[in-house]
Design a protein around this motif. Structure first.
Motif, PDB file in Angstrom:
ATOM      1  N   SER A   1     110.223  31.903  -1.138  1.00 62.67           N
ATOM      2  CA  SER A   1     110.254  33.343  -0.846  1.00 62.67           C
ATOM      3  C   SER A   1     109.001  34.015  -1.396  1.00 62.67           C
ATOM      4  N   MET A   2     108.612  33.627  -2.611  1.00 60.89           N
ATOM      5  CA  MET A   2     107.398  34.174  -3.217  1.00 60.89           C
ATOM      6  C   MET A   2     106.162  33.801  -2.403  1.00 60.89           C
ATOM      7  N   ALA A   3     106.124  32.552  -1.943  1.00 59.95           N
ATOM      8  CA  ALA A   3     104.956  32.081  -1.169  1.00 59.95           C
ATOM      9  C   ALA A   3     104.810  32.852   0.148  1.00 59.95           C
ATOM     10  N   THR A   4     105.942  33.195   0.788  1.00 56.56           N
ATOM     11  CA  THR A   4     105.839  33.984   2.038  1.00 56.56           C
ATOM     12  C   THR A   4     105.187  35.330   1.744  1.00 56.56           C
ATOM     13  N   ALA A   5     105.540  35.932   0.591  1.00 59.88           N
ATOM     14  CA  ALA A   5     104.953  37.225   0.215  1.00 59.88           C
ATOM     15  C   ALA A   5     103.457  37.079  -0.071  1.00 59.88           C
ATOM     16  N   MET A   6     103.076  36.000  -0.750  1.00 59.48           N
ATOM     17  CA  MET A   6     101.660  35.762  -1.049  1.00 59.48           C
ATOM     18  C   MET A   6     100.846  35.614   0.232  1.00 59.48           C
ATOM     19  N   GLU A   7     101.415  34.884   1.197  1.00 59.43           N
ATOM     20  CA  GLU A   7     100.721  34.706   2.484  1.00 59.43           C
ATOM     21  C   GLU A   7     100.576  36.046   3.215  1.00 59.43           C
ATOM     22  N   ALA A   8     101.639  36.860   3.196  1.00 68.45           N
ATOM     23  CA  ALA A   8     101.590  38.163   3.874  1.00 68.45           C
ATOM     24  C   ALA A   8     100.524  39.062   3.252  1.00 68.45           C
ATOM     25  N   VAL A   9     100.480  39.092   1.908  1.00 63.44           N
ATOM     26  CA  VAL A   9      99.486  39.918   1.222  1.00 63.44           C
ATOM     27  C   VAL A   9      98.080  39.403   1.510  1.00 63.44           C
TER      28      VAL A   9
END
Length: 531
Positions: A497-505
């Motif tokens: 879940s954290m990695a999806t946010a990092m990719e989006a940012v």
């Protein structure tokens, strides 16, 4: 001075707070104006920690371990690793590699502990290794007849592969039909409320990943070798040490939220998003409602959503005068299933279960060393037991003389179990633990707490098979990013879940328009099996 880009983040769970911090760290406040909208007053989503009468309850159990080095570093930057033994390790003489110069958990609260993972399966009043292995203990508990059946069944599965068009065949191919029928079939139906033959194999590919009897045997063999094995080569389900915040996972997310606010993020709680307004192929604004029913509209340049996909699509359709969501997209979104979750916490004087392992534990008599006990016996409704004393001694007010247990039940919001009163749920849980011979009876129970969690598990059946069509539609809004477990309707671990946010940012910062990288976290085999 260039104008700041405005970003609205829906949800204050791991994905939402990761996105907020990634935007604001290293002077990001000069470039971004970030607002986080959280529907409740708590942070961490299902990774929050519930406090009750001096004891703390982890919703679902969260091991802090990832094959993604970015995430491991991110966690230790937030809460530094321990430099001295925790209370129980010191008292019992248990060893962990300590961090030079790291904080002492006995005197400092902001600290990440190193913990041993012990999990077992409870089946037919016997304990088995988790994940299932061919250890002497397993063979003894199964007996010679079942062992032979399981062995021949597994050999057959190696030769005769079934098409992996459902979860049942996925499991049979890896473990053989006998072990599948004993340990996977009933438990999966308990978890999802559906037979494995009705569930997409995607779920197995994501959660079981490369695990199989072959991997289990290989891992057991590696343990016999003196050379220290590389954790990046071991399947996640086999990892035996993990990090854990002193006061549970919620402590980490409360720390991240505090860091975000100090860096300039506007955090609004009790902010339930009810409308997402669109125009010209973009999201223009969101409307949130507070607990008194007052509505506020927020415009922004970029939107990151971790709210359930079903709710997001319905909010897109709720805007007055805006273009409506196509009927087929609305149908897919509203057909996406979820599994809800109830945890019953019981504080007991002692356990009837005895610690027959060689792992030293607290308690008089010493408690079993398990973090989790998976109840794969179909005779019980409870799916899993957590023993919070073993996650962190600091979760339990009186860790030497009481045992704080969480019983996890999978259900549907509004069904008979969900609708029980607190007293009925407590009595049901006590009855199950007594039948399992974990406790002697109600006389052992000192205190209890029941916690209900909606949409805990995105499920892989019904309209899920059309999810790719819905992804294409949502991605057509250039400034909308769907992240996190519910934001992507994907049974992600916290690190995914954290990695999806990092990719989006990363996409927002670089102007990248394709969102394939955001959706492909936890789908690539390479992501699972190597760093």
């Amino acid at each position: 001075m260039t104008q700041k880009q405005t970003v609205v983040i829906i949800g204050g769970g791991p994905a939402g707070l990761t996105a907020a911090w990634e935007l604001m760290k290293d002077g990001g406040a000069d470039a971004y104006d970030v607002t986080v909208l959280e529907a409740t007053r708590e942070f961490g989503g299902i990774s929050r920690t519930v406090k009750h009468n001096g004891n703390r309850m982890d919703i679902g159990g969260h091991r802090f371990f990832s094959k993604d080095d970015r995430i491991m570093q991110w966690w230790r930057d937030t809460l530094p690793l321990q430099g001295a033994p925790s209370y129980d390790d010191r008292k019992l003489g248990r060893h962990h590699d300590l961090e030079p110069g790291g904080p002492d958990p006995e005197t400092c609260d902001e600290v990440m502990l190193k913990r041993h993972r012990v999990s077992r399966i409870y089946w037919n009043r016997h304990f088995f290794d988790y994940p299932i292995s061919l250890s002497p203990n397993t063979l003894k508990a199964m007996g010679p007849k079942l062992t032979l059946e399981a062995g021949f069944s597994y050999l057959k599965s190696m030769v005769h592969k079934l098409p992996e068009d459902n979860l049942e065949n996925f499991y049979i191919n890896r473990f053989g039909r006998k072990l599948y029928s004993m340990f996977f079939e009933g438990y999966t139906e308990k978890l999802w409320g559906r037979h494995p033959s009705q569930i997409s194999a995607d779920w197995g590919a994501q959660r079981v990943k490369g695990l199989s009897i072959t991997e289990v045997l290989k891992n057991a063999f590696l343990k016999l070798l003196p050379k220290k094995q590389d954790s990046s080569k071991v399947e996640t389900s086999l990892i035996e040490e993990f990090w854990y915040p002193k006061y549970g996972p919620g402590q980490l997310w409360e720390t991240v939220e505090r860091n975000c606010e100090q860096a300039g993020v506007h955090v609004i709680t009790d902010a339930n998003v009810v409308q997402v307004r669109q125009g010209n192929g973009r999201i223009e604004s969101v409307v949130y409602e507070d607990c008194e029913g007052n509505r506020t509209e927020l415009k922004a340049d970029q939107f990151i959503s971790s709210m359930p996909v079903k709710d997001l699509v319905n909010a897109l359709d709720a805007g007055s005068g805006a273009a409506s969501v196509p009927a087929d997209m609305s149908e897919i979104a509203n057909g996406l299933p979820y599994r809800d979750f109830v945890t019953v916490g019981l504080l007991v004087k002692h356990l009837k279960l005895r610690n027959t392992t060689d792992i030293p534990t607290l308690g008089n008599p010493p408690i079993v060393p398990d973090c989790w006990i998976y109840v794969q016996d179909p005779g019980y409704k409870v799916g899993r037991l957590q023993i919070f004393n073993n996650w962190s001694p600091y979760l339990v007010k009186d860790v030497d003389d009481t045992v704080w247990i969480g019983l996890e039940y999978f259900c549907e919001e509004g069904d008979a179990f969900w609708s029980m009163s607190d007293e009925e749920a407590r009595d049901f849980a006590i009855q199950e633990l007594t039948r399992m011979r974990v406790i002697n009876g109600p006389q052992d129970v000192i205190d209890s707490h029941r916690e209900r969690v909606k949409k805990a598990y995105p499920a892989y059946f019904d309209t899920y098979s059309h999810m790719d069509e819905l992804v294409e539609y949502l991605d057509s809004f250039g400034n909308l990013y769907c992240v996190g477990r519910n934001g992507q309707h994907r049974y992600n671990n916290m690190d995914h879940s954290m990695a999806t946010a990092m990719e989006a940012v990363g996409n927002i910062k670089t102007g990248k328009t394709s969102k394939k990288n955001v959706w492909s976290v936890n789908t690539e085999q390479s992501y699972h099996e190597s760093k």
